[in-house]
Design a protein around this motif. Structure first.
Motif, PDB file in Angstrom:
ATOM      1  N   SER B 174     -24.453 -15.998  -9.339  1.00  0.00           N
ATOM      2  CA  SER B 174     -24.847 -17.402  -9.353  1.00  0.00           C
ATOM      3  C   SER B 174     -23.654 -18.248  -9.802  1.00  0.00           C
ATOM      4  CB  SER B 174     -26.021 -17.598 -10.312  1.00  0.00           C
ATOM      5  OG  SER B 174     -26.370 -18.962 -10.372  1.00  0.00           O
ATOM      6  N   GLY B 175     -23.419 -19.333  -9.137  1.00  0.00           N
ATOM      7  CA  GLY B 175     -22.245 -20.164  -9.409  1.00  0.00           C
ATOM      8  C   GLY B 175     -21.221 -20.074  -8.296  1.00  0.00           C
ATOM      9  N   THR B 176     -21.375 -19.042  -7.460  1.00  0.00           N
ATOM     10  CA  THR B 176     -20.501 -18.917  -6.293  1.00  0.00           C
ATOM     11  C   THR B 176     -20.810 -20.030  -5.298  1.00  0.00           C
ATOM     12  OG1 THR B 176     -20.208 -16.528  -6.458  1.00  0.00           O
ATOM     13  CG2 THR B 176     -20.028 -17.485  -4.257  1.00  0.00           C
ATOM     14  N   ILE B 177     -19.760 -20.622  -4.757  1.00  0.00           N
ATOM     15  CA  ILE B 177     -19.965 -21.646  -3.734  1.00  0.00           C
ATOM     16  C   ILE B 177     -18.974 -21.441  -2.593  1.00  0.00           C
ATOM     17  CG2 ILE B 177     -20.888 -23.420  -5.277  1.00  0.00           C
ATOM     18  CD1 ILE B 177     -18.111 -24.714  -5.304  1.00  0.00           C
ATOM     19  N   PHE B 178     -19.429 -21.729  -1.399  1.00  0.00           N
ATOM     20  CA  PHE B 178     -18.555 -21.798  -0.229  1.00  0.00           C
ATOM     21  C   PHE B 178     -18.823 -23.129   0.471  1.00  0.00           C
ATOM     22  CE2 PHE B 178     -19.236 -17.195  -0.772  1.00  0.00           C
ATOM     23  CZ  PHE B 178     -17.918 -16.760  -0.854  1.00  0.00           C
ATOM     24  N   ASP B 179     -17.765 -23.887   0.697  1.00  0.00           N
ATOM     25  CA  ASP B 179     -17.888 -25.162   1.392  1.00  0.00           C
ATOM     26  C   ASP B 179     -17.231 -25.062   2.763  1.00  0.00           C
ATOM     27  OD1 ASP B 179     -19.240 -26.872  -0.470  1.00  0.00           O
ATOM     28  OD2 ASP B 179     -17.418 -26.885  -1.682  1.00  0.00           O
TER      29      ASP B 179
END
Lengths: 74, 186
Positions: B174-179
């Motif tokens: 949790s906290g992983t992001i992909f933009d």
């Protein structure tokens, strides 16, 4: 049931959906040799490290100082 | 000639695979950026936990030619730097931080930037064929760091890219992001 996170750029909505049977099969096939590829990368790094150490030892035998070797090989 | 960059969306996954689907074909290039960590409790001394990129569900095991990656690996406490390369690799690999590993802290994260040129191209032979480069880095302040630099000419793939995914076999914390961004040139 395995699932995946999907962000649909057309709708702007993120969902978590179950994998299809086809996707599960593809995922299992990919994962099957993942460990082999990982170990190959580690082995390659170990081999590079061994060659580097061997080369540095030979340079030291030639009389180069530690700082001189570091300047040459980083 | 000007560039206009449009944010297309954000993935916040905890599953093994995370995918942008329904990518508009209205742009010239794509840019993906990620801040990620693998959900692995492995005690391996390696901080890298292997992440992968896929296009249209293909991880590069079949359709993609011309792929190579190189990576740098260095210790802070022991300034031994290493470089490795792998041409014609059979997967599109990126250095990826794991949640924890032996002998270090548990707060190592990785960043990735991927640029996908001509992603709508269906050409396999012309200069308009698709190409991708990506960079991934792991910086663990307590111990070691990784940097991978990869490139792939998608010379054997005639399908336009409509989906882009990221995979880690342990899932993402949790906290992983992909933009994802679309770049329009002109």
């Amino acid at each position: 049931m395995p699932s995946k996170t999907v962000f649909n750029c057309a709708t702007g909505i993120q969902t978590v959906v179950e994998l299809t049977a086809e996707e599960i099969a593809a995922d299992e096939a990919f994962a099957a040799d993942e460990e082999v590829r990982h170990e190959a990368r580690e082995a390659e790094l170990a081999a590079v490290a061994a060659h580097k150490a061997s080369g540095e030892a030979k340079l030291a035998d030639l009389g180069l100082s530690v700082d001189e070797i570091a300047a040459l090989v980083g | 000639m000007a560039e206009a960059i449009t944010w297309l969306g954000r993935l916040t996954p905890t599953t093994v695979t995370a995918t942008f689907s329904g990518i508009s074909q209205d742009y010239t290039h794509l840019i993906a950026k990620g801040y990620c960590q693998a959900d692995s409790d492995s005690t391996s001394a390696w901080t890298n936990n292997d992440g992968y990129i896929n296009f249209n569900g293909d991880y590069g095991t079949g359709a993609h030619y011309g792929y190579m990656h190189q990576f740098f690996y260095g210790y802070i406490t022991n300034p031994t730097k290493q470089m490795s390369k792998n041409q014609n690799a059979t997967e599109m690999w990126m250095a990826t931080a794991r949640k924890q590993y032996s002998g270090s802290n548990t707060n190592s994260w990785s960043t990735i930037t991927a640029k996908i040129y001509n992603y709508t191209s269906t050409s396999t032979t012309s200069q308009a064929k698709k190409a991708v480069m990506w960079w991934a880095g792991i910086n663990n302040l307590a111990n070691d760091c990784f940097y991978s630099n990869s490139t792939n000419l998608l010379t054997n793939d005639s399908a336009a890219i409509t989906s882009l995914g990221f995979r880690n076999s342990n899932g993402w914390v949790s906290g992983t992001i992909f933009d994802l961004y679309g770049v329009k040139v002109g």
